[in-house]
Write a protein that holds these residues in place. Sequence first.
Motif, PDB file in Angstrom:
ATOM      1  N   HIS A  74       0.825  -1.216   0.000  1.00 28.37           N
ATOM      2  CA  HIS A  74       0.000   0.000   0.000  1.00 28.37           C
ATOM      3  C   HIS A  74       0.858   1.265   0.000  1.00 28.37           C
ATOM      4  O   HIS A  74       0.525   2.262  -0.620  1.00 28.37           O
ATOM      5  N   HIS A  79      -1.858   0.916  -3.441  1.00 30.41           N
ATOM      6  CA  HIS A  79      -3.088   1.404  -2.800  1.00 30.41           C
ATOM      7  C   HIS A  79      -4.042   1.979  -3.834  1.00 30.41           C
ATOM      8  O   HIS A  79      -3.944   3.147  -4.229  1.00 30.41           O
ATOM      9  N   HIS A  83      -9.521   0.502  -2.763  1.00 31.03           N
ATOM     10  CA  HIS A  83      -9.144   0.185  -1.370  1.00 31.03           C
ATOM     11  C   HIS A  83      -9.577   1.327  -0.453  1.00 31.03           C
ATOM     12  O   HIS A  83     -10.104   1.121   0.638  1.00 31.03           O
ATOM     13  N   ASP A  84      -9.318   2.546  -0.928  1.00 30.47           N
ATOM     14  CA  ASP A  84      -9.649   3.725  -0.133  1.00 30.47           C
ATOM     15  C   ASP A  84     -11.162   3.864   0.046  1.00 30.47           C
ATOM     16  O   ASP A  84     -11.652   4.161   1.138  1.00 30.47           O
ATOM     17  N   ALA A 266      -0.337  -5.333  -1.169  1.00 29.26           N
ATOM     18  CA  ALA A 266      -1.767  -5.017  -1.016  1.00 29.26           C
ATOM     19  C   ALA A 266      -2.604  -6.135  -1.631  1.00 29.26           C
ATOM     20  O   ALA A 266      -2.187  -6.767  -2.604  1.00 29.26           O
TER      21      ALA A 266
END
Length: 385
Positions: A74, A79, A83-84, A266
Amino acid sequence: MRDLAAELAEIDRQGLRRQRRLIDSPQGAHVLVDGRDYLSFCSNDYLGLASDPRIADAAAESMRRLGVGAAASHLVSGHHRIHDDLERALAKYVGLPRALLFSAGYLANLAVVTVLAGRTSDVFADRLNHASLNDAMLLSRARCRRYAHCDLAALESLLAGSIAADKIVITDAVFSMDGDIAPLSGIARLCERYGAWLVVDDAHGFGVLGEKGGGALRHFGLDSAHIAYVGTLGKAAGVSGAFVAGSEQLVELLIQRARTYIYTTASPPSLAAALLKSVEIMASESWRRQRLVELAARLAGSLELRNRRLLASSTAIQPLIVGGNSEAVALSDALAMRGILVPAIRPPTVPKGSARLRISLSAAHTAGDVDRLVEELQRAEAVLS
Ligand SMILES: *Cc1c(COP(=O)(O)O)cnc(C)c1O
């Protein structure tokens, strides 16, 4: 040099050799093993979402768009925006300021405990906590004490006797082999009084307990800047992974310090896409939680065995205490012969002399499935005793 063959023979001698079953179907109330259909009470797929086509579609669609691998950690370049988005959705769902994704609950627990506790800390842990929390505690190098299961007085006397500047209390919210719920309000009050952080592992409560399935903190109405909440995403959420939720600063510090976050790739963005869909379904389809409650009541209300008892549990985990290892295995085998899978859980996973069948219910089960389990258990018990 260690004699591995002798060690394996010793495992056999104690009746503790574990075997893996090969599953050839999606997860659900029924699974296919070696061409045979079994009614399964083995999984942690509490809401029946593991093979939900809407979630699979979300993953497939994302995979076509973004490919498979996240390709980096990440902090380097793995990232993805999805994902956020998922972290925001998870924080909102459990009612905490911020959340951070991990690839597994095991890794999330190692992260939060090793970041909050160090050599000069005192860590207090429930005796029946999950293995990953116990490992995390050892890895932190803190002074570790375990208190009797859910015993607030024992915890208080440890806290009162501690002179460490940093105190951390660690507990499962729903105990994985007993199905009971920790007295989190009382534990949180003690943490407040003695200035301790509280780490709550809600692997079996996330999606199941609380308003809309928002988890154990919501169930108890707890809100504190000094609670670190761990939810896992491979159980009720039906996918894979985990998250830690808490204050802005807690999550920011985890990003900076947690080795199991920093030094690992990740997870695939498609898993995040699947999980976004899963969270949406978990929050909106309350009938799944209602079904679980009804099935648990039906099981407890109808199962009558002479020599065994169900532990009192209002959750999806309904353990039937058997006692001896070989008896538990014999009962599990007898059920398997009749087409029903219920795992026998033996030491060291549970304390010596408390081998059990861990019956786990799912919203994918019907009332008829539970009735069949009860009938076959009673039949198997009659033959074995
Ligand atoms: C399953 C479980 C974990 C580990 O989560 P994974 O995502 O499977 O690694 C941690 N804590 C508890 C209580 C669990 O039951």
